[in-house]
Every structure is written in structure tokens, then in C-alpha cells.
Design a protein around this motif. Structure first.
Motif, PDB file in Angstrom:
ATOM      1  N   ASN A   1      57.234 -26.720  51.693  1.00 45.10           N
ATOM      2  CA  ASN A   1      57.423 -28.208  52.172  1.00 45.10           C
ATOM      3  C   ASN A   1      58.512 -28.861  53.187  1.00 45.10           C
ATOM      4  O   ASN A   1      58.728 -28.838  54.062  1.00 45.10           O
ATOM      5  CB  ASN A   1      56.370 -28.998  51.405  1.00 45.10           C
ATOM      6  CG  ASN A   1      56.894 -29.647  50.204  1.00 45.10           C
ATOM      7  OD1 ASN A   1      57.558 -29.461  49.311  1.00 45.10           O
ATOM      8  ND2 ASN A   1      55.755 -29.350  49.236  1.00 45.10           N
TER       9      ASN A   1
ATOM     10  N   TYR B   1      61.710 -28.171  51.977  1.00 48.42           N
ATOM     11  CA  TYR B   1      62.554 -27.447  52.194  1.00 48.42           C
ATOM     12  C   TYR B   1      62.933 -26.264  53.139  1.00 48.42           C
ATOM     13  O   TYR B   1      63.980 -25.360  53.058  1.00 48.42           O
ATOM     14  CB  TYR B   1      63.528 -27.031  50.452  1.00 48.42           C
ATOM     15  CG  TYR B   1      63.068 -26.943  49.534  1.00 48.42           C
ATOM     16  CD1 TYR B   1      62.468 -28.619  49.084  1.00 48.42           C
ATOM     17  CD2 TYR B   1      64.985 -28.840  49.833  1.00 48.42           C
ATOM     18  CE1 TYR B   1      63.054 -29.443  47.911  1.00 48.42           C
ATOM     19  CE2 TYR B   1      64.758 -29.846  48.924  1.00 48.42           C
ATOM     20  CZ  TYR B   1      63.900 -30.555  48.143  1.00 48.42           C
ATOM     21  OH  TYR B   1      63.966 -31.169  46.998  1.00 48.42           O
ATOM     22  N   GLY B   2      61.760 -26.041  53.790  1.00 47.91           N
ATOM     23  CA  GLY B   2      61.627 -24.772  54.226  1.00 47.91           C
ATOM     24  C   GLY B   2      60.743 -23.573  54.003  1.00 47.91           C
ATOM     25  O   GLY B   2      61.293 -23.071  53.236  1.00 47.91           O
ATOM     26  N   TYR B   3      59.758 -22.652  54.881  1.00 51.01           N
ATOM     27  CA  TYR B   3      59.810 -21.166  54.852  1.00 51.01           C
ATOM     28  C   TYR B   3      60.534 -20.202  54.960  1.00 51.01           C
ATOM     29  O   TYR B   3      60.720 -20.642  56.330  1.00 51.01           O
ATOM     30  CB  TYR B   3      58.472 -21.400  54.339  1.00 51.01           C
ATOM     31  CG  TYR B   3      57.768 -22.266  53.275  1.00 51.01           C
ATOM     32  CD1 TYR B   3      57.526 -23.693  54.639  1.00 51.01           C
ATOM     33  CD2 TYR B   3      56.561 -21.906  52.920  1.00 51.01           C
ATOM     34  CE1 TYR B   3      55.974 -24.693  54.271  1.00 51.01           C
ATOM     35  CE2 TYR B   3      56.066 -22.551  52.151  1.00 51.01           C
ATOM     36  CZ  TYR B   3      56.195 -23.934  52.575  1.00 51.01           C
ATOM     37  OH  TYR B   3      54.937 -25.128  52.264  1.00 51.01           O
TER      38      TYR B   3
ATOM     39  N   PHE C   1      60.776 -16.799  56.977  1.00 57.17           N
ATOM     40  CA  PHE C   1      60.147 -15.168  56.769  1.00 57.17           C
ATOM     41  C   PHE C   1      60.853 -14.657  56.979  1.00 57.17           C
ATOM     42  O   PHE C   1      61.771 -14.286  57.472  1.00 57.17           O
ATOM     43  CB  PHE C   1      59.171 -15.492  58.207  1.00 57.17           C
ATOM     44  CG  PHE C   1      58.139 -16.691  58.275  1.00 57.17           C
ATOM     45  CD1 PHE C   1      58.036 -17.852  57.665  1.00 57.17           C
ATOM     46  CD2 PHE C   1      56.983 -16.141  58.051  1.00 57.17           C
ATOM     47  CE1 PHE C   1      56.814 -18.738  58.323  1.00 57.17           C
ATOM     48  CE2 PHE C   1      55.781 -17.019  57.686  1.00 57.17           C
ATOM     49  CZ  PHE C   1      55.711 -17.769  57.717  1.00 57.17           C
TER      50      PHE C   1
ATOM     51  N   THR D   1      56.450 -30.040  60.914  1.00 59.47           N
ATOM     52  CA  THR D   1      57.628 -29.320  61.169  1.00 59.47           C
ATOM     53  C   THR D   1      57.662 -28.671  61.711  1.00 59.47           C
ATOM     54  O   THR D   1      56.209 -28.359  62.918  1.00 59.47           O
ATOM     55  CB  THR D   1      57.696 -28.431  59.610  1.00 59.47           C
ATOM     56  OG1 THR D   1      57.795 -29.088  58.923  1.00 59.47           O
ATOM     57  CG2 THR D   1      58.754 -27.398  59.518  1.00 59.47           C
TER      58      THR D   1
ATOM     59  N   TYR E   1      58.498 -24.521  63.768  1.00 64.93           N
ATOM     60  CA  TYR E   1      58.610 -22.953  64.170  1.00 64.93           C
ATOM     61  C   TYR E   1      58.667 -22.406  64.957  1.00 64.93           C
ATOM     62  O   TYR E   1      57.561 -22.783  65.922  1.00 64.93           O
ATOM     63  CB  TYR E   1      57.548 -22.282  62.692  1.00 64.93           C
ATOM     64  CG  TYR E   1      57.742 -22.981  61.289  1.00 64.93           C
ATOM     65  CD1 TYR E   1      58.021 -24.072  60.563  1.00 64.93           C
ATOM     66  CD2 TYR E   1      58.668 -21.836  60.920  1.00 64.93           C
ATOM     67  CE1 TYR E   1      58.072 -23.736  59.529  1.00 64.93           C
ATOM     68  CE2 TYR E   1      58.959 -22.128  59.412  1.00 64.93           C
ATOM     69  CZ  TYR E   1      58.835 -23.016  59.019  1.00 64.93           C
ATOM     70  OH  TYR E   1      58.919 -23.330  57.899  1.00 64.93           O
TER      71      TYR E   1
ATOM     72  N   GLY F   1      59.445 -12.742  63.216  1.00 64.66           N
ATOM     73  CA  GLY F   1      58.744 -13.811  61.830  1.00 64.66           C
ATOM     74  C   GLY F   1      58.733 -15.151  62.238  1.00 64.66           C
ATOM     75  O   GLY F   1      60.178 -15.846  62.848  1.00 64.66           O
ATOM     76  N   PRO F   2      58.146 -16.131  61.790  1.00 66.87           N
ATOM     77  CA  PRO F   2      58.911 -17.674  62.333  1.00 66.87           C
ATOM     78  C   PRO F   2      59.432 -18.121  61.973  1.00 66.87           C
ATOM     79  O   PRO F   2      60.217 -18.031  60.938  1.00 66.87           O
ATOM     80  CB  PRO F   2      57.044 -18.873  62.457  1.00 66.87           C
ATOM     81  CG  PRO F   2      55.813 -17.176  61.886  1.00 66.87           C
ATOM     82  CD  PRO F   2      57.100 -16.237  61.769  1.00 66.87           C
TER      83      PRO F   2
ATOM     84  N   PHE G   1      61.778 -21.382  61.195  1.00 68.53           N
ATOM     85  CA  PHE G   1      61.934 -22.971  61.327  1.00 68.53           C
ATOM     86  C   PHE G   1      63.321 -23.733  62.119  1.00 68.53           C
ATOM     87  O   PHE G   1      64.553 -22.679  62.124  1.00 68.53           O
ATOM     88  CB  PHE G   1      62.416 -23.682  59.406  1.00 68.53           C
ATOM     89  CG  PHE G   1      63.276 -24.734  59.659  1.00 68.53           C
ATOM     90  CD1 PHE G   1      64.242 -25.550  59.555  1.00 68.53           C
ATOM     91  CD2 PHE G   1      61.417 -25.779  59.241  1.00 68.53           C
ATOM     92  CE1 PHE G   1      64.440 -26.855  59.224  1.00 68.53           C
ATOM     93  CE2 PHE G   1      62.284 -27.430  59.109  1.00 68.53           C
ATOM     94  CZ  PHE G   1      63.522 -27.936  59.087  1.00 68.53           C
TER      95      PHE G   1
ATOM     96  N   GLN H   1      62.328 -30.261  61.058  1.00 63.79           N
ATOM     97  CA  GLN H   1      61.488 -31.084  60.405  1.00 63.79           C
ATOM     98  C   GLN H   1      61.372 -32.127  60.584  1.00 63.79           C
ATOM     99  O   GLN H   1      63.444 -33.391  60.293  1.00 63.79           O
ATOM    100  CB  GLN H   1      61.352 -31.364  59.187  1.00 63.79           C
ATOM    101  CG  GLN H   1      59.964 -31.833  58.144  1.00 63.79           C
ATOM    102  CD  GLN H   1      59.962 -30.631  56.909  1.00 63.79           C
ATOM    103  OE1 GLN H   1      59.595 -29.470  57.262  1.00 63.79           O
ATOM    104  NE2 GLN H   1      60.597 -30.875  55.982  1.00 63.79           N
TER     105      GLN H   1
ATOM    106  N   VAL I   1      53.056 -30.506  56.885  1.00 56.08           N
ATOM    107  CA  VAL I   1      53.441 -30.350  55.854  1.00 56.08           C
ATOM    108  C   VAL I   1      53.731 -32.251  54.929  1.00 56.08           C
ATOM    109  O   VAL I   1      54.098 -32.618  55.172  1.00 56.08           O
ATOM    110  CB  VAL I   1      54.792 -29.200  55.477  1.00 56.08           C
ATOM    111  CG1 VAL I   1      54.237 -27.790  56.165  1.00 56.08           C
ATOM    112  CG2 VAL I   1      55.710 -30.479  56.184  1.00 56.08           C
ATOM    113  N   GLY I   2      52.794 -31.455  53.333  1.00 56.79           N
ATOM    114  CA  GLY I   2      53.164 -32.408  52.685  1.00 56.79           C
ATOM    115  C   GLY I   2      53.751 -32.005  51.572  1.00 56.79           C
ATOM    116  O   GLY I   2      53.530 -31.308  51.384  1.00 56.79           O
TER     117      GLY I   2
ATOM    118  N   THR J   1      51.931 -28.904  49.620  1.00 58.38           N
ATOM    119  CA  THR J   1      51.537 -28.109  50.793  1.00 58.38           C
ATOM    120  C   THR J   1      52.439 -27.367  50.073  1.00 58.38           C
ATOM    121  O   THR J   1      53.463 -27.074  49.205  1.00 58.38           O
ATOM    122  CB  THR J   1      52.803 -28.343  51.797  1.00 58.38           C
ATOM    123  OG1 THR J   1      51.685 -29.427  52.875  1.00 58.38           O
ATOM    124  CG2 THR J   1      51.475 -26.976  52.145  1.00 58.38           C
TER     125      THR J   1
ATOM    126  N   LEU K   1      51.546 -22.423  54.329  1.00 59.09           N
ATOM    127  CA  LEU K   1      51.841 -23.319  55.676  1.00 59.09           C
ATOM    128  C   LEU K   1      50.245 -22.440  56.271  1.00 59.09           C
ATOM    129  O   LEU K   1      50.264 -21.259  56.085  1.00 59.09           O
ATOM    130  CB  LEU K   1      53.134 -22.835  56.920  1.00 59.09           C
ATOM    131  CG  LEU K   1      54.322 -22.827  56.406  1.00 59.09           C
ATOM    132  CD1 LEU K   1      55.526 -22.665  57.280  1.00 59.09           C
ATOM    133  CD2 LEU K   1      54.577 -24.587  55.984  1.00 59.09           C
TER     134      LEU K   1
END
Lengths: 114, 110
Positions: free
Chosen positions: A99, A101-103, A105, B34, B36, B43-44, B46, B49, B91-92, B95, B98
């Protein structure tokens, strides 16, 4: 910086075969997520793991299973493959749920079922 | 999770500023917005945010009005390499994954 590593990058299988996709998260990331993206579609969440335990489940077929190992890498096992399983499969990792801090991929595995 | 709505596609030319607006009427107090970016067969990634007002980084700016029911991603002086799909997500605190809606396919022309 190390990224999320997925292997293989490409995979071709025949119908009814099985496939195993692997995901190696960023070091110290404890959460792994799997997504499926069909041609021209948006990524669909399949399943996630936090600290080696399944944390959430999305639209993952019963023919698919996944697990996260002690070194935090994850594997997505797909059996009785169907033509409709052809897609890009992405793995993402995060620390503590992402959330705020980012994901991150990976580059994905392109699975083609023929 | 708040549902998001954004345009399906946008066209632009190199050097122009592109603004992609996303609506999220049901955003909760603890939710963040957020964005992306996804290139074909990748892949997506970031981008940015924010919670409210304005956030800027080296890639984009994010404008969020006081009611937070919408947000605008601003890409300054786009180039051909900005051609991609852009996803707006909410996002919370709780969460744990995604959920991608229909992103905006941006096509930049020379």
C-alpha cells in the motif's frame, strides 16, 4: 537495485499439460502477489502470500495452486492447462502489504497454451 | 476498495503535456491515490502516489482536489516512450493487493 525476478520469461505448453512459474521477490520483501493478464486485458489478481501463508485469493481457477517458500520465493503451479490460460503472468512483491510503500512487479512470464 | 473510472484512451503529440483524470467518488478517509504505468509485455511500474493537494516527482505530478473524489495525473512534455497504459488505483491502510480497473491507453505521436 535488485528487482522481482520471474522465470521462465516465455513458456509454451500443450493443452492438459502442467506448468510451473517462479517468482523471486525483492530481498526483504515478505509479500508476493500473482496476476494474470490476458491479451488486451487488465491485470487480474490471482493470489497472494504473506510470510509464507496465503493472505488473499482472487479469481484463481481450482486447477492453479501456489505457495511461498522459506526463502520467500513463490511458485504458481498450473495443471490441466486450457487454451484460455494463455496470458502474461506477473508476480509482484512488497514489504508488509505494499500500500503506502509500493508494489514492484516482475517482467512477467508469457504462457502460451497450444 | 473505491472504484475508479478513467478514460479508456488518449492521444497526444510529443512535447505536449498530458493530463489523465481519474474519478474515485467513494474514496475513504485513509485511502491514497496511486498511479501505475504499464508498457506492452512488461509489468506495471509505480509512478506516483498522493493523498491530497499536489505531489510531484521526476516523472509526473499528481493533483488531488480538496474533496479527493478525483485526481489528475500530469505528464509534462511527453515523448514517444510515454506510450503506455496508465492505471489509477486507490489503496488504503488495509489494502493487501492491487485491484486494477480499466486503464487509460495513452498513444503519443511524433
Amino acid at each position: 537495485a535488485a528487482g522481482v525476478i520471474q522465470s521462465p520469461r516465455h513458456l509454451i505448453k500443450e493443452k492438459r499439460e502442467t506448468a510451473t512459474l517462479k517468482c523471486y521477490p525483492i530481498p526483504r520483501h515478505d509479500t508476493v502477489y500473482w496476476y494474470q493478464q490476458g491479451p488486451g486485458q487488465d491485470p487480474q489478481f490471482l493470489i497472494s502470500f504473506y510470510e509464507k501463508m496465503q493472505s488473499d485469493k482472487g479469481s484463481i481457477p481450482d486447477r492453479f495452486s501456489a505457495q511461498q517458500f522459506s526463502d520467500y520465493h513463490s511458485e504458481l503451479n498450473m495443471s490441466s492447462l486450457e487454451l484460455g490460460d494463455s496470458a502474461l503472468y506477473f508476480c509482484a512483491s512488497s514489504f508488509g502489504g505494499g500500500n503506502l510503500y509500493g508494489y514492484t512487479f516482475g517482467s512477467g512470464t508469457r504462457l502460451t497454451v497450444v | 476498495l473505491a472504484k475508479t473510472t478513467q478514460p479508456i484512451s488518449m492521444d497526444s503529440y510529443e512535447g505536449q503535456e498530458v493530463n489523465i483524470t481519474c474519478s474515485h467518488n467513494n474514496i475513504a478517509t485513509n485511502d491514497y491515490i496511486t498511479w501505475y504505468q504499464q508498457f506492452p509485455s512488461q509489468g506495471p511500474r509505480f509512478i506516483i502516489q498522493g493523498y491530497k493537494t499536489k505531489v510531484t516527482n521526476e516523472v509526473a505530478s499528481l493533483f488531488i482536489p480538496a474533496d479527493r473524489k478525483s485526481s489528475t495525473l500530469s505528464l509534462p512534455r511527453v515523448s514517444l516512450s510515454d506510450t503506455a497504459v496508465y492505471y489509477c488505483l486507490v489503496v488504503g491502510d488495509n489494502t493487501d493487493k492491487l485491484i486494477f480497473g480499466t486503464g487509460t491507453r495513452l498513444q503519443v505521436f511524433p
